[in-house]
Design a protein around this motif. Structure first.
Motif, PDB file in Angstrom:
ATOM      1  N   PRO A 180       0.812  -1.226   0.000  1.00 18.59           N
ATOM      2  CA  PRO A 180       0.000   0.000   0.000  1.00 18.59           C
ATOM      3  C   PRO A 180       0.841   1.270   0.000  1.00 18.59           C
ATOM      4  CG  PRO A 180      -0.015  -1.000   2.166  1.00 18.59           C
ATOM      5  CD  PRO A 180       0.701  -1.964   1.263  1.00 18.59           C
ATOM      6  N   HIS A 181       2.136   1.142   0.287  1.00 23.64           N
ATOM      7  CA  HIS A 181       3.022   2.309   0.298  1.00 23.64           C
ATOM      8  C   HIS A 181       3.593   2.612  -1.088  1.00 23.64           C
ATOM      9  CE1 HIS A 181       2.859   2.205   4.664  1.00 23.64           C
ATOM     10  NE2 HIS A 181       3.146   0.923   4.610  1.00 23.64           N
ATOM     11  N   ASP A 182       3.404   1.702  -2.034  1.00 20.35           N
ATOM     12  CA  ASP A 182       3.993   1.852  -3.366  1.00 20.35           C
ATOM     13  C   ASP A 182       2.994   1.386  -4.425  1.00 20.35           C
ATOM     14  OD1 ASP A 182       5.502   1.974  -5.635  1.00 20.35           O
ATOM     15  OD2 ASP A 182       7.082   0.615  -4.953  1.00 20.35           O
ATOM     16  N   PRO A 183       2.100   2.268  -4.867  1.00 19.79           N
ATOM     17  CA  PRO A 183       1.070   1.885  -5.841  1.00 19.79           C
ATOM     18  C   PRO A 183       1.639   1.407  -7.183  1.00 19.79           C
ATOM     19  CG  PRO A 183       0.536   3.981  -4.807  1.00 19.79           C
ATOM     20  CD  PRO A 183       1.947   3.653  -4.409  1.00 19.79           C
ATOM     21  N   SER A 184       2.894   1.722  -7.469  1.00 18.48           N
ATOM     22  CA  SER A 184       3.484   1.299  -8.740  1.00 18.48           C
ATOM     23  C   SER A 184       3.969  -0.151  -8.699  1.00 18.48           C
ATOM     24  CB  SER A 184       4.662   2.213  -9.110  1.00 18.48           C
ATOM     25  OG  SER A 184       5.735   2.044  -8.191  1.00 18.48           O
ATOM     26  N   TRP A 185       4.021  -0.718  -7.485  1.00 19.01           N
ATOM     27  CA  TRP A 185       4.514  -2.092  -7.337  1.00 19.01           C
ATOM     28  C   TRP A 185       3.375  -3.062  -7.631  1.00 19.01           C
ATOM     29  CZ3 TRP A 185       4.337  -6.230  -3.516  1.00 19.01           C
ATOM     30  CH2 TRP A 185       5.406  -7.126  -3.623  1.00 19.01           C
ATOM     31  N   ILE A 186       3.549  -3.898  -8.643  1.00 22.84           N
ATOM     32  CA  ILE A 186       2.495  -4.837  -9.034  1.00 22.84           C
ATOM     33  C   ILE A 186       2.350  -5.916  -7.963  1.00 22.84           C
ATOM     34  CG2 ILE A 186       1.757  -6.502 -10.779  1.00 22.84           C
ATOM     35  CD1 ILE A 186       3.336  -4.913 -12.830  1.00 22.84           C
ATOM     36  N   PRO A 187       1.138  -6.187  -7.478  1.00 19.66           N
ATOM     37  CA  PRO A 187       0.937  -7.231  -6.465  1.00 19.66           C
ATOM     38  C   PRO A 187       1.480  -8.584  -6.928  1.00 19.66           C
ATOM     39  CG  PRO A 187      -1.016  -5.886  -6.656  1.00 19.66           C
ATOM     40  CD  PRO A 187      -0.111  -5.477  -7.782  1.00 19.66           C
ATOM     41  N   ARG A 188       1.980  -9.360  -5.971  1.00 25.61           N
ATOM     42  CA  ARG A 188       2.560 -10.669  -6.250  1.00 25.61           C
ATOM     43  C   ARG A 188       1.718 -11.790  -5.661  1.00 25.61           C
ATOM     44  NH1 ARG A 188       5.681  -6.519  -8.208  1.00 25.61           N
ATOM     45  NH2 ARG A 188       7.817  -7.169  -8.693  1.00 25.61           N
ATOM     46  N   LYS A 189       1.502 -12.827  -6.460  1.00 28.81           N
ATOM     47  CA  LYS A 189       0.915 -14.055  -5.930  1.00 28.81           C
ATOM     48  C   LYS A 189       2.090 -14.956  -5.559  1.00 28.81           C
ATOM     49  CE  LYS A 189      -3.555 -13.562  -8.060  1.00 28.81           C
ATOM     50  NZ  LYS A 189      -4.834 -14.230  -8.340  1.00 28.81           N
ATOM     51  N   ARG A 190       2.247 -15.204  -4.261  1.00 27.77           N
ATOM     52  CA  ARG A 190       3.420 -15.881  -3.722  1.00 27.77           C
ATOM     53  C   ARG A 190       3.216 -17.396  -3.699  1.00 27.77           C
ATOM     54  NH1 ARG A 190       7.407 -12.153  -4.206  1.00 27.77           N
ATOM     55  NH2 ARG A 190       7.012 -10.257  -2.998  1.00 27.77           N
ATOM     56  N   THR A 191       3.708 -18.070  -4.733  1.00 30.89           N
ATOM     57  CA  THR A 191       3.429 -19.501  -4.884  1.00 30.89           C
ATOM     58  C   THR A 191       4.202 -20.378  -3.905  1.00 30.89           C
ATOM     59  OG1 THR A 191       5.122 -19.877  -6.593  1.00 30.89           O
ATOM     60  CG2 THR A 191       2.968 -19.090  -7.336  1.00 30.89           C
ATOM     61  N   ALA A 192       5.275 -19.864  -3.312  1.00 34.53           N
ATOM     62  CA  ALA A 192       6.044 -20.682  -2.364  1.00 34.53           C
ATOM     63  C   ALA A 192       5.227 -21.043  -1.132  1.00 34.53           C
ATOM     64  CB  ALA A 192       7.323 -19.956  -1.956  1.00 34.53           C
ATOM     65  N   MET A 193       4.165 -20.285  -0.870  1.00 34.26           N
ATOM     66  CA  MET A 193       3.342 -20.568   0.315  1.00 34.26           C
ATOM     67  C   MET A 193       2.210 -21.548   0.019  1.00 34.26           C
ATOM     68  SD  MET A 193       3.223 -17.035   2.483  1.00 34.26           S
ATOM     69  CE  MET A 193       3.233 -15.829   1.170  1.00 34.26           C
ATOM     70  N   GLY A 194       2.172 -22.085  -1.196  1.00 31.01           N
ATOM     71  CA  GLY A 194       1.193 -23.102  -1.527  1.00 31.01           C
ATOM     72  C   GLY A 194      -0.132 -22.538  -1.992  1.00 31.01           C
ATOM     73  N   ARG A 195      -0.968 -23.426  -2.476  1.00 31.44           N
ATOM     74  CA  ARG A 195      -2.273 -23.053  -3.025  1.00 31.44           C
ATOM     75  C   ARG A 195      -3.358 -23.822  -2.295  1.00 31.44           C
ATOM     76  NH1 ARG A 195      -4.940 -25.143  -7.981  1.00 31.44           N
ATOM     77  NH2 ARG A 195      -6.609 -23.676  -8.508  1.00 31.44           N
ATOM     78  N   ARG A 196      -4.381 -23.082  -1.875  1.00 37.97           N
ATOM     79  CA  ARG A 196      -5.471 -23.701  -1.112  1.00 37.97           C
ATOM     80  C   ARG A 196      -6.631 -22.721  -1.075  1.00 37.97           C
ATOM     81  NH1 ARG A 196      -1.782 -21.368   2.394  1.00 37.97           N
ATOM     82  NH2 ARG A 196      -0.398 -23.121   2.091  1.00 37.97           N
ATOM     83  N   LYS A 197      -7.706 -23.107  -0.444  1.00 42.40           N
ATOM     84  CA  LYS A 197      -8.794 -22.163  -0.151  1.00 42.40           C
ATOM     85  C   LYS A 197      -8.367 -21.426   1.117  1.00 42.40           C
ATOM     86  CE  LYS A 197     -12.156 -25.338  -2.173  1.00 42.40           C
ATOM     87  NZ  LYS A 197     -13.352 -26.184  -1.933  1.00 42.40           N
ATOM     88  N   GLY A 198      -7.516 -20.448   0.917  1.00 40.52           N
ATOM     89  CA  GLY A 198      -6.755 -19.875   2.020  1.00 40.52           C
ATOM     90  C   GLY A 198      -7.565 -19.104   3.037  1.00 40.52           C
ATOM     91  N   GLU A 199      -7.260 -19.371   4.281  1.00 37.12           N
ATOM     92  CA  GLU A 199      -7.840 -18.648   5.411  1.00 37.12           C
ATOM     93  C   GLU A 199      -6.696 -18.012   6.187  1.00 37.12           C
ATOM     94  OE1 GLU A 199     -10.410 -16.904   7.617  1.00 37.12           O
ATOM     95  OE2 GLU A 199     -11.311 -18.544   6.483  1.00 37.12           O
ATOM     96  N   CYS A 200      -6.580 -16.712   6.078  1.00 41.24           N
ATOM     97  CA  CYS A 200      -5.586 -15.932   6.809  1.00 41.24           C
ATOM     98  C   CYS A 200      -4.168 -16.119   6.252  1.00 41.24           C
ATOM     99  CB  CYS A 200      -5.607 -16.267   8.298  1.00 41.24           C
ATOM    100  SG  CYS A 200      -4.778 -15.009   9.290  1.00 41.24           S
TER     101      CYS A 200
END
Length: 203
Positions: free
Chosen positions: A121-141
């Motif tokens: 939120p401090h850098d609007p020019s930074w494209i959001p990242r989907k961090r795949t190292a944390m795995g894929r799931r129906k994520g809660e928190c």
């Protein structure tokens, strides 16, 4: 909104195929390597020690619908439908449903969701990242803590019944003097799943 995939699965063929199809369907050309897919079904998240925000893509499976019946067994496997529970019948019924979420048009579309997304939120020019190292799931928190030796630990759950709790520990250490360098911490590390035993113990 454009997003980038990072970490070990960023070049997975399903992601590349579905991301390219999304750009094609929306007739957009974001920055190189980015896909105009935004983030979907966001649930709880948390702040990182370097001031970015993590949000989990929760029950994304309910958005994966089709405008035609999907009968091909290989297509079912490719969509990992039996794991995440997508509808593979002709029930494309959500008003304004984006074509990129239509599995009959983009068989791998679901692979674009179910990730932890990091937003700055401090850098609007930074494209959001989907961090795949944390795995894929129906994520809660996705909440963070620092380990005793200065690594970052991310704790997350799964909103699916009978699933697990997870802990991701970064390979590199947090640097309180270099905020920008910390934005790459979540691309490499170890992912753990908690196992709870009948005797009340676990590992």
């Amino acid at each position: 909104s454009p997003v980038l995939f990072s970490g070990p699965a960023k070049d997975h063929p399903w992601i590349k195929a579905a991301g390219g199809k999304a750009n094609e369907l929306q007739k957009v050309a974001p920055a190189e390597g980015a896909y105009a897919i935004g983030t979907l079904a966001n649930c709880a998240g948390g702040w990182t020690p370097w001031g970015t925000y993590l949000t989990s893509e929760e029950n994304f499976n309910t958005y994966m619908l089709t405008s035609a019946k999907v009968k091909n067994p290989e297509a079912r496997q490719a969509q990992d439908a039996d794991i995440f529970g997508y509808s593979l019948s002709d029930v494309f019924r959500r008003p304004g449903q984006p074509a990129q979420l239509d599995l009959s048009q983009s068989p791998h579309a679901a692979a674009l969701y179910g990730w932890v997304v990091e937003i700055d939120p401090h850098d609007p020019s930074w494209i959001p990242r989907k961090r795949t190292a944390m795995g894929r799931r129906k994520g809660e928190c996705a909440t963070s803590a620092l380990t005793k030796d200065g690594r970052v630990a991310i704790y997350a759950g799964d909103d699916e019944k009978g699933q697990f709790l997870y802990k991701f520990v970064s390979s590199a250490r947090f640097n309180p003097k270099d905020r920008m360098a910390n934005r790459e911490l979540l691309d490499s590390g170890t992912l753990y799943a908690a196992q709870f035993l009948a005797d009340g113990k676990g590992k």
